[in-house]
Design a protein around this motif. Sequence first.
Motif, PDB file in Angstrom:
ATOM      1  N   CYS A 207      -7.633 -24.969  15.886  1.00 26.29           N
ATOM      2  CA  CYS A 207      -7.878 -24.224  17.122  1.00 26.29           C
ATOM      3  C   CYS A 207      -8.473 -22.873  16.737  1.00 26.29           C
ATOM      4  N   CYS A 210      -6.186 -19.643  17.969  1.00 27.78           N
ATOM      5  CA  CYS A 210      -4.888 -19.246  17.404  1.00 27.78           C
ATOM      6  C   CYS A 210      -4.702 -19.804  15.984  1.00 27.78           C
ATOM      7  N   ASN A 212      -4.302 -22.682  14.929  1.00 26.41           N
ATOM      8  CA  ASN A 212      -3.377 -23.802  14.832  1.00 26.41           C
ATOM      9  C   ASN A 212      -4.059 -24.993  14.157  1.00 26.41           C
ATOM     10  N   CYS A 234      -5.262 -27.029  22.877  1.00 26.97           N
ATOM     11  CA  CYS A 234      -4.257 -26.556  21.922  1.00 26.97           C
ATOM     12  C   CYS A 234      -2.966 -26.253  22.676  1.00 26.97           C
ATOM     13  N   CYS A 237      -1.479 -22.303  21.990  1.00 29.29           N
ATOM     14  CA  CYS A 237      -1.950 -21.134  22.752  1.00 29.29           C
ATOM     15  C   CYS A 237      -2.366 -21.517  24.178  1.00 29.29           C
TER      16      CYS A 237
HETATM   17 ZN   LIG Z   1      -4.628 -22.496  19.918  1.00 26.29          ZN
END
Ligand SMILES: [Zn+2]
Length: 283
Positions: A207, A210, A212, A234, A237
């Motif tokens: 992501c 963020c 991720n 995601c 976030c």
């Molecule tokens: Zn994210």
Amino acid sequence: MEKLKERIQQLKKKRPGYGEILDFYQKIREAQDDAKASLSIHPIKLKQEVKKLLAKEGFSLIQQEDFPVDVEASVNLFQSICQIGKEANPHMAEQVRKIEEAIENRRLDLRKLFKKGAQEKKVEHVADEFGLNKKVFSFLIQSSTKPPIEAAVEQLRSEFDSETWLKGYCPICGSLPSLSLFKEEVGKRYLLCSYCGYQWRIDRLFCPFCRNTGQESLHYLYGEGEKAYRIDLCDKCHQYIKTIDYRNLAESDPVIEDLATLHLDILADQKGYKRPVPNPWTP
Ligand SMILES: [Zn+2]
Ligand SMILES: [Zn+2]
């Protein structure tokens, strides 16, 4: 430009509901092309030591305000795009009227805004100040600064290896991506900078907002019968990025593909996910 027009015709046939938006975008691209012909910008000078250090520390090469500007070209282009906007639809026309009013009262100084590089935060601040729709005003301003920015990116392209950066923000200017792209048969993933249009490689499971990388919290969904577009969601976030899959689509301008798939943004919005870098029609 011919290729773009052809693709727009194809999309309009397939999804007539997007005709108005696509026509609007085509006119903007034509105006930008005209502006490009008479552009005058200074070359960007990068200091070698600074460049090395910044790349090592993960900073972008320059920042939004460091892009060269051509104030006159951008002011003229802004006026052309406002004219196009007036004829596009009532909502855009209303926004343009508000902008013109602010300029006529000499409160909104476009030259000053363009001179300072029209960076996102400043543009949003001005939109707030004059009660303008942020998405629309940012779009109009950004569309007007695009030709000099694109010319600058061409200057900087050789300074950077787009395959090795792998971060969620643009290596050239530090801005967030507006779209993600799958390319080549193996499906290499790239991000498209929302500010300067540069594309850089990124991991497939990532992501950008963020950082991720968790398999269990990153999902995607397709529109019905549409293999070439997907929404990457995601759960960490609660934001998303739209992905254009060029393995199932001839190479085209990603922005028109974005505009012709707003139903996917509506779907993501209904599911409660936000798009950090919207286009003016994103819900
Ligand atoms: Zn994210
Ligand atoms: Zn950028």
